[in-house]
Design a protein around this motif. Structure first.
Motif, PDB file in Angstrom:
ATOM      1  N   GLN A   3     -68.689   4.922 -28.989  1.00  0.00           N
ATOM      2  CA  GLN A   3     -68.478   5.790 -27.623  1.00  0.00           C
ATOM      3  C   GLN A   3     -66.817   5.774 -27.351  1.00  0.00           C
ATOM      4  O   GLN A   3     -66.466   4.581 -27.544  1.00  0.00           O
ATOM      5  CB  GLN A   3     -68.843   5.003 -26.469  1.00  0.00           C
ATOM      6  CG  GLN A   3     -70.781   5.217 -26.280  1.00  0.00           C
ATOM      7  CD  GLN A   3     -71.109   4.546 -25.103  1.00  0.00           C
ATOM      8  OE1 GLN A   3     -70.803   5.101 -23.964  1.00  0.00           O
ATOM      9  NE2 GLN A   3     -71.823   3.552 -25.145  1.00  0.00           N
ATOM     10  N   HIS A  14     -69.490  -2.188  -7.107  1.00  0.00           N
ATOM     11  CA  HIS A  14     -69.806  -0.695  -6.724  1.00  0.00           C
ATOM     12  C   HIS A  14     -69.896  -0.899  -5.160  1.00  0.00           C
ATOM     13  O   HIS A  14     -70.025   0.252  -4.619  1.00  0.00           O
ATOM     14  CB  HIS A  14     -71.484  -0.700  -7.169  1.00  0.00           C
ATOM     15  CG  HIS A  14     -71.477  -0.785  -8.679  1.00  0.00           C
ATOM     16  ND1 HIS A  14     -71.559   0.287  -9.377  1.00  0.00           N
ATOM     17  CD2 HIS A  14     -71.745  -1.672  -9.529  1.00  0.00           C
ATOM     18  CE1 HIS A  14     -71.695   0.355 -10.573  1.00  0.00           C
ATOM     19  NE2 HIS A  14     -71.979  -1.300 -10.800  1.00  0.00           N
ATOM     20  N   TRP A  23     -61.792  -6.979 -26.751  1.00  0.00           N
ATOM     21  CA  TRP A  23     -62.049  -5.560 -27.440  1.00  0.00           C
ATOM     22  C   TRP A  23     -60.615  -4.970 -27.639  1.00  0.00           C
ATOM     23  O   TRP A  23     -59.920  -5.014 -26.779  1.00  0.00           O
ATOM     24  CB  TRP A  23     -62.896  -4.922 -26.495  1.00  0.00           C
ATOM     25  CG  TRP A  23     -64.292  -4.865 -26.401  1.00  0.00           C
ATOM     26  CD1 TRP A  23     -65.029  -6.293 -26.862  1.00  0.00           C
ATOM     27  CD2 TRP A  23     -65.269  -4.046 -26.097  1.00  0.00           C
ATOM     28  NE1 TRP A  23     -66.154  -6.142 -26.782  1.00  0.00           N
ATOM     29  CE2 TRP A  23     -66.725  -4.785 -26.255  1.00  0.00           C
ATOM     30  CE3 TRP A  23     -65.286  -2.887 -25.636  1.00  0.00           C
ATOM     31  CZ2 TRP A  23     -67.931  -4.242 -25.812  1.00  0.00           C
ATOM     32  CZ3 TRP A  23     -66.910  -2.337 -25.414  1.00  0.00           C
ATOM     33  CH2 TRP A  23     -67.756  -3.194 -25.362  1.00  0.00           C
ATOM     34  N   SER A  36     -72.718   3.241 -13.462  1.00  0.00           N
ATOM     35  CA  SER A  36     -73.140   2.429 -14.685  1.00  0.00           C
ATOM     36  C   SER A  36     -73.144   2.706 -15.919  1.00  0.00           C
ATOM     37  O   SER A  36     -73.144   3.912 -16.298  1.00  0.00           O
ATOM     38  CB  SER A  36     -74.449   1.650 -14.402  1.00  0.00           C
ATOM     39  OG  SER A  36     -75.010   1.024 -15.231  1.00  0.00           O
ATOM     40  N   GLY A  37     -72.305   2.065 -16.746  1.00  0.00           N
ATOM     41  CA  GLY A  37     -72.063   2.391 -18.160  1.00  0.00           C
ATOM     42  C   GLY A  37     -70.992   2.919 -18.698  1.00  0.00           C
ATOM     43  O   GLY A  37     -70.449   3.495 -19.708  1.00  0.00           O
ATOM     44  N   SER A  38     -70.009   3.480 -17.486  1.00  0.00           N
ATOM     45  CA  SER A  38     -68.816   3.951 -17.630  1.00  0.00           C
ATOM     46  C   SER A  38     -67.775   3.417 -18.386  1.00  0.00           C
ATOM     47  O   SER A  38     -66.808   3.889 -18.709  1.00  0.00           O
ATOM     48  CB  SER A  38     -68.220   4.516 -16.460  1.00  0.00           C
ATOM     49  OG  SER A  38     -68.166   3.591 -15.526  1.00  0.00           O
ATOM     50  N   GLY A  39     -67.810   1.806 -18.339  1.00  0.00           N
ATOM     51  CA  GLY A  39     -66.809   1.132 -19.050  1.00  0.00           C
ATOM     52  C   GLY A  39     -65.919   0.315 -18.507  1.00  0.00           C
ATOM     53  O   GLY A  39     -65.013  -0.036 -18.768  1.00  0.00           O
ATOM     54  N   LYS A  40     -66.681  -0.052 -17.254  1.00  0.00           N
ATOM     55  CA  LYS A  40     -65.584  -0.840 -16.232  1.00  0.00           C
ATOM     56  C   LYS A  40     -65.459  -2.295 -16.826  1.00  0.00           C
ATOM     57  O   LYS A  40     -64.380  -2.877 -16.985  1.00  0.00           O
ATOM     58  CB  LYS A  40     -66.260  -1.210 -14.957  1.00  0.00           C
ATOM     59  CG  LYS A  40     -66.285   0.043 -14.118  1.00  0.00           C
ATOM     60  CD  LYS A  40     -67.202   0.067 -12.970  1.00  0.00           C
ATOM     61  CE  LYS A  40     -68.657  -0.518 -12.895  1.00  0.00           C
ATOM     62  NZ  LYS A  40     -69.537   0.517 -13.613  1.00  0.00           N
ATOM     63  N   SER A  41     -66.489  -2.752 -17.191  1.00  0.00           N
ATOM     64  CA  SER A  41     -66.438  -4.293 -17.761  1.00  0.00           C
ATOM     65  C   SER A  41     -65.914  -4.302 -19.293  1.00  0.00           C
ATOM     66  O   SER A  41     -65.093  -5.140 -19.305  1.00  0.00           O
ATOM     67  CB  SER A  41     -67.932  -4.982 -17.921  1.00  0.00           C
ATOM     68  OG  SER A  41     -68.711  -5.056 -16.902  1.00  0.00           O
ATOM     69  N   SER A  42     -65.860  -2.970 -20.159  1.00  0.00           N
ATOM     70  CA  SER A  42     -65.349  -2.947 -21.224  1.00  0.00           C
ATOM     71  C   SER A  42     -63.808  -2.809 -20.933  1.00  0.00           C
ATOM     72  O   SER A  42     -63.044  -3.477 -21.786  1.00  0.00           O
ATOM     73  CB  SER A  42     -65.799  -1.838 -22.151  1.00  0.00           C
ATOM     74  OG  SER A  42     -67.203  -1.766 -22.109  1.00  0.00           O
ATOM     75  N   GLN A  99     -69.380 -11.200 -15.753  1.00  0.00           N
ATOM     76  CA  GLN A  99     -70.517 -10.500 -14.635  1.00  0.00           C
ATOM     77  C   GLN A  99     -71.752 -11.512 -14.647  1.00  0.00           C
ATOM     78  O   GLN A  99     -72.363 -11.737 -13.297  1.00  0.00           O
ATOM     79  CB  GLN A  99     -70.913  -9.319 -15.455  1.00  0.00           C
ATOM     80  CG  GLN A  99     -71.839  -8.316 -14.459  1.00  0.00           C
ATOM     81  CD  GLN A  99     -71.984  -6.901 -15.246  1.00  0.00           C
ATOM     82  OE1 GLN A  99     -71.739  -6.775 -16.255  1.00  0.00           O
ATOM     83  NE2 GLN A  99     -72.143  -5.898 -14.377  1.00  0.00           N
TER      84      GLN A  99
HETATM   85  N1  LIG Z   1     -70.979  -4.706 -27.822  1.00  0.00           N
HETATM   86  C1  LIG Z   1     -71.191  -3.607 -27.647  1.00  0.00           C
HETATM   87  N2  LIG Z   1     -71.203  -2.599 -28.339  1.00  0.00           N
HETATM   88  C2  LIG Z   1     -71.401  -1.451 -28.512  1.00  0.00           C
HETATM   89  N3  LIG Z   1     -71.665  -0.766 -27.384  1.00  0.00           N
HETATM   90  C3  LIG Z   1     -71.593  -1.630 -26.305  1.00  0.00           C
HETATM   91  C4  LIG Z   1     -71.236  -3.016 -26.406  1.00  0.00           C
HETATM   92  N4  LIG Z   1     -71.284  -3.495 -25.105  1.00  0.00           N
HETATM   93  C5  LIG Z   1     -71.358  -2.519 -24.265  1.00  0.00           C
HETATM   94  N5  LIG Z   1     -71.300  -1.309 -24.951  1.00  0.00           N
HETATM   95  C6  LIG Z   1     -71.629   0.158 -24.423  1.00  0.00           C
HETATM   96  O1  LIG Z   1     -70.325   0.243 -23.619  1.00  0.00           O
HETATM   97  C7  LIG Z   1     -70.701   0.953 -22.474  1.00  0.00           C
HETATM   98  C8  LIG Z   1     -69.794   0.428 -21.530  1.00  0.00           C
HETATM   99  O2  LIG Z   1     -70.325  -0.795 -21.143  1.00  0.00           O
HETATM  100  P1  LIG Z   1     -69.939  -1.450 -19.776  1.00  0.00           P
HETATM  101  O3  LIG Z   1     -70.484  -2.935 -19.733  1.00  0.00           O
HETATM  102  O4  LIG Z   1     -68.437  -1.487 -20.052  1.00  0.00           O
HETATM  103  O5  LIG Z   1     -70.229  -0.802 -18.617  1.00  0.00           O
HETATM  104  P2  LIG Z   1     -70.171  -0.973 -17.083  1.00  0.00           P
HETATM  105  O6  LIG Z   1     -69.210   0.276 -16.661  1.00  0.00           O
HETATM  106  O7  LIG Z   1     -69.505  -2.035 -16.687  1.00  0.00           O
HETATM  107  O8  LIG Z   1     -71.580  -0.771 -16.525  1.00  0.00           O
HETATM  108  P3  LIG Z   1     -72.092  -1.694 -15.353  1.00  0.00           P
HETATM  109  O9  LIG Z   1     -71.766  -1.013 -14.133  1.00  0.00           O
HETATM  110  O10 LIG Z   1     -73.652  -1.227 -15.478  1.00  0.00           O
HETATM  111  O11 LIG Z   1     -71.751  -3.101 -15.467  1.00  0.00           O
HETATM  112  C9  LIG Z   1     -72.132   1.038 -22.114  1.00  0.00           C
HETATM  113  O12 LIG Z   1     -72.633   2.351 -22.521  1.00  0.00           O
HETATM  114  C10 LIG Z   1     -72.549  -0.085 -23.235  1.00  0.00           C
HETATM  115  O13 LIG Z   1     -73.842   0.275 -23.726  1.00  0.00           O
END
Ligand SMILES: Nc1ncnc2c1ncn2[C@@H]1O[C@H](COP(=O)(O)OP(=O)(O)OP(=O)(O)O)[C@@H](O)[C@H]1O
Length: 664
Positions: free
Chosen positions: A461, A628, A498, A483-489, A518
């Protein structure tokens, strides 16, 4: 990376892996270090054998001087041998060997001077092994004399040798005990060093994080087992093989001459027999390496599944997931058992070979020497002597054939440690896919992202594309998005965890930043350890800690949980909100220049959240939050909205509030 599971062979790669893991304790890793290490090992063996030569001469001469009558009557053979040795060129060969082998160590002293303890212990161990070998030879002679005395009814001689045997055993026991103790002690030192060596690399450059060792397709499963059990058996087994090899060399030296003297065809036949046997054993053993390798993995997987239940006991209890967990665990246990079944089948196959190999050998000397006896060329005693010499040489040459089971499991352990070592040394090997490019990090005073495109580690992704922003000192940023948009990433990218993607991130050194992930992390230890994590500030008194706890509304905690030094299972003792407040207290104690908070107050009520953010605003800390709740807007100046599909937008907090109001 070449798949490790397809490589189970007794080949150069296995040998290189062995040297890579074994060498550093004895010789630093440098170019040609492996050869120097092996050379030193050979030098140590030569040194020990030459030294033993002189020790034997010394002991005999001293014995002769102290108890002349006894030595002349009882040990006449030994005295004659010593007198012959004193005038033979072997004396000079031994002296030169002693000198040259010592010189080898002197030549590399600069490299090994910090490793002298292990070399002294190893040389001492080899010497003791040789002494034990010599003692066994002596004992065999004594019993020969005892038997002869019995047969010839020479009672005084019989008693004399029995007493000699008793005296010898009394002096041999301490040697045997010291021998065993030294071997275990060196194994212990080596294990300590090697475990530390692996641990240092495991924690270096976050290798433990990047290894992703729980993934199903990982090359490096269960690093914990590799660093605990594999290292332990590696050090112990290497030492015992080394001593076995020395023993075999000595036996070969002692008996090959005798055998060759009796019959050349017998000696030659033996070499051929042992070579073929070793070849077959290696072929069969190759299969065992893979099975042993898998066994180690399955056993570790099984153990890990049990630990996993222990760590998640409460969640499993709430879900009443016992059935599912039990099934999972039994499945893993089943894999271990099935593989073990395969192992014992193969061991049985190898047993067939080994029994045949060892029983047939009893015939060989008869087949070759009997015709010589029948034709009158040799006397009857020669057959007996040939049989003994034959079995001795054979057992020395058959070290591989007879120990193939343990050699294959040793090889499996070497592969596990070797592969682990390779991936720790070379970060590129830790990723399952090749990275085309990585996000660059520069260390500077302020935080800024320049055209950052961030991908997940497996490149599946793209989370954000061409993201750029800069934070002025004191500016506070809130990252929002579905959720899942990539904030933690994005926070992972800022922390440098990363790096898959493009662009560059400028940020202060991580020492000036504190990340609250988190999932609040509770380490193993006391309440004091929790608060002072990760930097252990020594200057804080209990009063300081209580003050900080009061600031996060946890003032009663030390009293409730037996003070600051009681160790508890914190993750299961404290509520999630309490854990988040405790984690927040770490910021107040550390007072970093930057704080990064990933939904760090998500489990708290709004009043507690406000209390924490107000505390934070009093510090001179710039912070980035992910969250959020709209209530968080009040504590931030900028808002970065991740809109999904790698789109993003940067807002001022006021604009974003208005945008939200309009949308609702
Ligand atoms: N180690 C990994 N390898 C591959 N994909 C990952 C990994 N960790 C997370 N992802 C994917 O990356 C995307 C972003 O994840 P992230 O944790 O950044 O979301 P988020 O915006 O912080 O979500 P939330 O609000 O639910 O915490 C998600 O689709 C998740 O499934």
């Amino acid at each position: 990376m070449e798949s490790q599971t397809s490589q189970f062979n007794f080949d150069r790669r296995l040998w290189n892996r062995f040297i890579t893991v074994a060498q550093p304790y004895f010789y630093p890793v440098v170019r040609r270090g492996g050869w120097i290490f092996l050379g030193l090992l050979a030098a140590a063996m030569v040194f020990v054998v030459a030294l033993m030569f002189f020790v034997e001469i010394g002991v005999t001469l001293a014995g002769q001087a102290l108890f002349p009558e006894f030595f002349t009557n009882v040990a006449a053979g030994l005295v004659a041998q010593t007198e012959r040795n004193l005038v033979s060129p072997v004396l000079w060969v031994a002296a030169v060997s002693l000198g040259l082998s010592s010189l080898c160590f002197v030549a590399v002293w600069r490299q090994i001077h910090q490793r002298w303890v292990q070399w002294v212990l190893l040389t001492f161990l080899l010497f003791l092994s040789l002494t034990v070998n010599r003692l066994n030879v002596m004992i065999s002679f004594i019993f020969r004399f005892i038997d002869t005395a019995l047969q010839q009814k020479e009672e005084p001689t019989f008693w004399q040798f029995l007493i000699i045997y008793g005296v010898l055993i009394i002096s041999a026991i301490p040697i045997l005990v010291i021998y065993r103790y030294t071997r275990l002690k060196l194994g212990l030192f080596w294990r300590e060093w090697l475990t530390q060596y692996f641990l240092d690399r495991y924690f270096d450059q976050r290798a433990y994080y990047e290894l992703d060792s729980n993934a199903a397709n990982t090359e490096i499963d269960n690093p914990d087992q590799r660093m605990s059990e594999d290292v332990r058996s590696f050090t112990g087994t290497t030492l015992s093989f080394l001593l076995d090899i020395l023993d075999s060399i000595l036996t070969l030296y002692a008996f090959t001459g005798i055998l060759y003297g009796i019959s050349r065809p017998l000696a030659l036949g033996l070499v051929i027999y042992a070579t073929v046997g070793t070849g077959i054993a290696i072929l069969a053993g190759r299969k065992l390496i893979k099975i042993n390798f898998d066994q180690l993995r399955y056993e570790a997987d099984f153990r890990y599944s049990l630990v996993h239940v222990r760590d998640n006991a409460e969640s499993i209890a709430f879900y009443q997931g016992e059935g599912q967990e039990l099934r999972q665990i039994l499945e893993r246990f089943g894999s271990a058992l099935r593989n073990f079944n395969l192992l014992i089948i193969w061991q049985a196959v190898i047993d067939i070979f080994q029994y045949a190999y060892n029983y047939f050998t009893r015939i060989v000397p008869y087949v070759i020497v009997a015709p010589l006896y029948f034709s009158g060329v040799r006397d009857f005693g020669t057959i007996t002597q040939a049989t003994i010499a034959f079995s001795q040489v054979l057992s020395a040459l058959s070290i591989v054939a007879n120990q193939i089971q343990s050699i294959s499991s040793f090889a499996a352990g070497i592969n596990r440690l070797g592969a682990f070592h390779e991936s720790l040394e070379d970060p590129a090997l830790r990723y399952t896919r090749d990275r085309e490019s990585t996000i660059q990090t520069r260390i500077a005073h302020q935080l800024a992202l320049n055209n950052v495109t961030l991908l997940t580690p497996n490149s599946e992704q793209t989370l954000v594309r061409d993201l750029s922003f800069a934070l002025e000192a004191g500016q506070r940023l809130l990252i929002v998005g579905v959720s899942g948009s990539g904030k933690s990433s994005l926070l992972r990218a800022i922390a440098g965890l990363w790096t898959n993607g493009k662009g560059s991130i400028t940020r202060p050194d991580t020492e000036e930043m504190l990340f609250l992930p988190q999932k609040p992390y509770m380490l193993l230890g006391s309440l004091r350890d929790q608060l002072l994590y990760p930097m252990r500030r020594q200057d804080l008194t209990d009063e300081d800690l209580v003050r900080v706890l009061n600031q996060v509304n946890l003032g009663g905690l030390p009293e409730r949980l037996d003070g600051f030094d009681a160790e508890k299972d914190w993750a299961n003792t404290l509520s999630l909100g309490e854990q988040q407040r405790l984690a927040f207290a770490r910021i107040l104690i550390t007072q970093p220049r930057y704080a990064i908070l990933d939904e760090a107050t998500s489990a708290l009520d709004v009043a507690n959240e406000k209390l924490l953010y107000l505390q934070l605003q009093h510090l001179n800390t710039t912070y980035i939050s992910v969250g959020h709740r709209p209530s968080l807007l009040a504590y931030h100046d900028l808002v970065l909205e991740l809109q999904g599909g790698s789109a993003w937008q940067l807002w001022s907090a006021a604009e974003y509030s208005a945008h939200l109001a309009m949308a609702s």
